[in-house]
Scaffold this motif. Structure first.
Motif, PDB file in Angstrom:
ATOM      1  N   THR A 126      -3.823 -31.000  20.655  1.00 19.85           N
ATOM      2  CA  THR A 126      -5.178 -30.585  20.992  1.00 19.85           C
ATOM      3  C   THR A 126      -5.315 -29.096  20.686  1.00 19.85           C
ATOM      4  O   THR A 126      -5.012 -28.660  19.588  1.00 19.85           O
ATOM      5  N   SER A 127      -5.744 -28.297  21.642  1.00 18.20           N
ATOM      6  CA  SER A 127      -5.955 -26.871  21.412  1.00 18.20           C
ATOM      7  C   SER A 127      -6.373 -26.228  22.718  1.00 18.20           C
ATOM      8  O   SER A 127      -6.976 -26.891  23.580  1.00 18.20           O
ATOM      9  N   GLY A 128      -6.094 -24.932  22.853  1.00 20.76           N
ATOM     10  CA  GLY A 128      -6.670 -24.210  23.979  1.00 20.76           C
ATOM     11  C   GLY A 128      -8.186 -24.279  23.970  1.00 20.76           C
ATOM     12  O   GLY A 128      -8.835 -24.227  25.025  1.00 20.76           O
ATOM     13  N   ILE A 129      -8.754 -24.430  22.777  1.00 19.56           N
ATOM     14  CA  ILE A 129     -10.212 -24.512  22.638  1.00 19.56           C
ATOM     15  C   ILE A 129     -10.756 -25.805  23.241  1.00 19.56           C
ATOM     16  O   ILE A 129     -11.947 -25.911  23.533  1.00 19.56           O
ATOM     17  N   ALA A 130      -9.901 -26.798  23.463  1.00 17.83           N
ATOM     18  CA  ALA A 130     -10.339 -28.016  24.155  1.00 17.83           C
ATOM     19  C   ALA A 130     -10.755 -27.718  25.586  1.00 17.83           C
ATOM     20  O   ALA A 130     -11.575 -28.442  26.169  1.00 17.83           O
ATOM     21  N   PHE A 131     -10.185 -26.652  26.158  1.00 16.11           N
ATOM     22  CA  PHE A 131     -10.419 -26.329  27.562  1.00 16.11           C
ATOM     23  C   PHE A 131     -11.288 -25.086  27.747  1.00 16.11           C
ATOM     24  O   PHE A 131     -11.857 -24.875  28.818  1.00 16.11           O
ATOM     25  N   ALA A 141     -14.080 -27.838  19.154  1.00 15.56           N
ATOM     26  CA  ALA A 141     -13.806 -27.847  20.592  1.00 15.56           C
ATOM     27  C   ALA A 141     -14.030 -29.238  21.177  1.00 15.56           C
ATOM     28  O   ALA A 141     -13.216 -29.741  21.958  1.00 15.56           O
ATOM     29  N   ALA A 142     -15.146 -29.857  20.792  1.00 10.35           N
ATOM     30  CA  ALA A 142     -15.459 -31.188  21.315  1.00 10.35           C
ATOM     31  C   ALA A 142     -14.426 -32.219  20.888  1.00 10.35           C
ATOM     32  O   ALA A 142     -14.004 -33.073  21.679  1.00 10.35           O
ATOM     33  N   SER A 143     -13.983 -32.139  19.630  1.00 12.47           N
ATOM     34  CA  SER A 143     -13.004 -33.115  19.140  1.00 12.47           C
ATOM     35  C   SER A 143     -11.670 -32.972  19.860  1.00 12.47           C
ATOM     36  O   SER A 143     -11.023 -33.973  20.196  1.00 12.47           O
ATOM     37  N   PRO A 170      -1.883 -25.916  21.455  1.00  8.57           N
ATOM     38  CA  PRO A 170      -1.666 -24.598  20.861  1.00  8.57           C
ATOM     39  C   PRO A 170      -2.746 -23.583  21.250  1.00  8.57           C
ATOM     40  O   PRO A 170      -3.914 -23.945  21.422  1.00  8.57           O
ATOM     41  N   PRO A 171      -2.367 -22.304  21.354  1.00  3.62           N
ATOM     42  CA  PRO A 171      -3.341 -21.220  21.402  1.00  3.62           C
ATOM     43  C   PRO A 171      -3.732 -20.902  19.959  1.00  3.62           C
ATOM     44  O   PRO A 171      -3.450 -21.689  19.043  1.00  3.62           O
ATOM     45  N   ALA A 172      -4.383 -19.779  19.724  1.00  3.70           N
ATOM     46  CA  ALA A 172      -4.612 -19.333  18.347  1.00  3.70           C
ATOM     47  C   ALA A 172      -3.262 -18.999  17.726  1.00  3.70           C
ATOM     48  O   ALA A 172      -2.497 -18.200  18.263  1.00  3.70           O
ATOM     49  N   VAL A 173      -2.953 -19.642  16.616  1.00  3.43           N
ATOM     50  CA  VAL A 173      -1.673 -19.459  15.934  1.00  3.43           C
ATOM     51  C   VAL A 173      -1.948 -18.947  14.529  1.00  3.43           C
ATOM     52  O   VAL A 173      -2.886 -19.394  13.863  1.00  3.43           O
TER      53      VAL A 173
END
Length: 244
Positions: A126-131, A141-143, A170-173
């Motif tokens: 997923t991603s930190g952007i999920a949260f 973000a929605a996906s 992941p955070p921004a990598v």
């Protein structure tokens, strides 16, 4: 998770985080196969937006690695979108088909094999952007939020089968150009080094959270969500239509 003798397929492992993860897992003693759109020699051609491609890749992977026990759903795209312009829909559709539907396609393809062997691991990404949404990338973000929810449901449905579900957040990598967008992006080698340490823990964590992503994951709990989203909205100036 003992990483010294796993047999792993990384979808989206031909570049970025996926390629670095493949290197680390190989160094730890695992057998690693990778697939992606830009597959090279010894790699598996795979387009997660195409069901026939996913099935063909699965068949090829299992023919070569019948003891496969771990699948990583790394494939994904990050696209800017200006929601004031209806033309953004094409980017939104591509994002959903790759990040969400593509993840589901891949999981569906390999789940019968893993359940049939009575043991294994599915690693979703997923991603930190999920949260903590990043406003210039709304559908991304929605996906990723959807993949998080899907991972939770998948874990519940596979309970008792011997197949674990682990979510990599992941955070921004600093891969795929992220270092140009965010100077604070974590170097990909450093990020994956931390990921491998966390994956090696017993028991394996349900969510793999490195230090740099904790502010995203727990923003609502910590009461910082609204402030951080407002700060991140300043990045809307990245959109061509918002530039002075």
């Amino acid at each position: 998770m003992d990483l010294s003798n796993r047999t792993v397929f990384i979808a989206g492992g031909t570049s970025g985080i996926g390629r670095e993860l493949a290197r680390h897992l190989t160094a730890a003693g695992s057998t690693v196969a990778v697939g992606g759109r830009s597959a090279g020699d010894g790699e598996f051609a795979l387009d997660v937006t195409d069901g026939e491609s996913v099935e063909a890749a699965r068949d090829a992977v299992l023919a070569r690695f019948p003891d496969l026990d771990t699948v990583v759903t790394m494939s994904g795209v990050m696209l800017l979108e200006d929601l004031r312009d209806p033309a953004h829909f094409e980017a939104a559709q591509r994002t959903i088909d790759t990040n969400l539907t593509g993840t589901i396609r891949l999981i569906d393809a390999f789940t019968p094999h893993l359940v049939g062997r009575g043991a294994g691991t599915i690693v979703t990404v997923t991603s930190g952007i999920a949260f903590l949404p990043f406003p210039p990338m709304p559908t991304y973000a929605a996906s990723k939020a959807a993949v998080h929810a899907y991972s939770e449901a998948l874990r519940a449905q596979l309970d008792g089968t011997g197949v674990d579900v682990v979510e990599l957040v992941p955070p921004a990598v600093a891969s795929a150009g992220q270092e140009k967008v965010n100077p604070r992006a974590v170097p990909v080698h450093d990020y994956v080094t931390d990921v491998v340490k966390l994956l090696s823990q017993e028991p394996t964590p349900k969510e793999v959270l490195v230090e740099q992503v904790l502010m995203h994951r727990w923003a609502e709990r910590d009461g910082t969500y609204d402030e951080l989203v407002a700060q991140r909205a300043q990045a809307l100036s990245m959109l061509p239509s918002r530039r002075a």
